[in-house]
Write a protein that holds these residues in place. Structure first.
Motif, PDB file in Angstrom:
ATOM      1  N   VAL A  74       0.817  -1.220   0.000  1.00  0.00           N
ATOM      2  CA  VAL A  74       0.000   0.000   0.000  1.00  0.00           C
ATOM      3  C   VAL A  74       0.849   1.267   0.000  1.00  0.00           C
ATOM      4  N   ASN A  75       2.123   1.149   0.324  1.00  0.00           N
ATOM      5  CA  ASN A  75       3.014   2.310   0.306  1.00  0.00           C
ATOM      6  C   ASN A  75       3.766   2.472  -1.015  1.00  0.00           C
ATOM      7  N   LEU A  76       3.486   1.601  -2.002  1.00  0.00           N
ATOM      8  CA  LEU A  76       4.140   1.745  -3.301  1.00  0.00           C
ATOM      9  C   LEU A  76       3.647   2.998  -4.019  1.00  0.00           C
ATOM     10  N   VAL A  77       4.564   3.735  -4.583  1.00  0.00           N
ATOM     11  CA  VAL A  77       4.252   4.933  -5.370  1.00  0.00           C
ATOM     12  C   VAL A  77       5.110   4.883  -6.630  1.00  0.00           C
ATOM     13  N   PRO A  78       4.772   5.666  -7.636  1.00  0.00           N
ATOM     14  CA  PRO A  78       5.638   5.706  -8.820  1.00  0.00           C
ATOM     15  C   PRO A  78       7.081   6.026  -8.413  1.00  0.00           C
ATOM     16  N   GLY A  79       7.999   5.237  -8.912  1.00  0.00           N
ATOM     17  CA  GLY A  79       9.403   5.408  -8.569  1.00  0.00           C
ATOM     18  C   GLY A  79       9.876   4.477  -7.467  1.00  0.00           C
ATOM     19  N   SER A  80       8.945   3.788  -6.785  1.00  0.00           N
ATOM     20  CA  SER A  80       9.335   2.820  -5.758  1.00  0.00           C
ATOM     21  C   SER A  80      10.141   1.704  -6.410  1.00  0.00           C
ATOM     22  N   MET A  81      11.061   1.144  -5.654  1.00  0.00           N
ATOM     23  CA  MET A  81      11.894   0.051  -6.165  1.00  0.00           C
ATOM     24  C   MET A  81      11.687  -1.190  -5.314  1.00  0.00           C
ATOM     25  N   LEU A  82      11.534  -2.329  -5.963  1.00  0.00           N
ATOM     26  CA  LEU A  82      11.494  -3.618  -5.294  1.00  0.00           C
ATOM     27  C   LEU A  82      12.702  -4.401  -5.798  1.00  0.00           C
ATOM     28  N   THR A  83      13.430  -5.018  -4.901  1.00  0.00           N
ATOM     29  CA  THR A  83      14.554  -5.852  -5.317  1.00  0.00           C
ATOM     30  C   THR A  83      14.197  -7.316  -5.097  1.00  0.00           C
ATOM     31  N   PHE A  84      14.729  -8.159  -5.963  1.00  0.00           N
ATOM     32  CA  PHE A  84      14.462  -9.589  -5.904  1.00  0.00           C
ATOM     33  C   PHE A  84      15.783 -10.327  -5.806  1.00  0.00           C
ATOM     34  N   ASP A  85      15.745 -11.537  -5.259  1.00  0.00           N
ATOM     35  CA  ASP A  85      16.949 -12.346  -5.114  1.00  0.00           C
ATOM     36  C   ASP A  85      17.384 -12.992  -6.426  1.00  0.00           C
TER      37      ASP A  85
END
Length: 84
Positions: free
Chosen positions: A35-46
């Motif tokens: 719910v805190n994702l906004v445009p420009g948010s980054m998610l990293t994956f393993d």
């Protein structure tokens, strides 16, 4: 592929449409992060960028492959079919 090459399947069954998805990576994250994702948010994956992608049908993995460029689109070259 026609029904004649698939014993036990009628053409009507083989004509059923389903959704195929290509999965790059997955991870469990909290709803608060979602719910805190906004445009420009980054998610990293393993997953490493050279790892194969997974082809899923109906939420079940059926094959592994690699991305290929087909004109201005992308596709998936199947490298391994996952047998269950």
């Amino acid at each position: 592929m026609d029904a004649g090459s698939q014993p036990g399947f009628s053409q009507a069954v083989l004509d059923i449409q389903t959704t195929a998805s290509v999965v790059l990576a997955q991870q469990q994250i909290s709803l608060s992060r979602i719910v805190n994702l906004v445009p420009g948010s980054m998610l990293t994956f393993d997953a490493h960028c050279d790892e194969p992608l997974t082809l899923e049908v109906g939420g079940h993995p059926i094959a592994l492959g690699e991305t290929v460029k087909i004109g201005d689109k992308f596709g998936l070259r199947i490298r391994e079919v996952i047998a269950e």
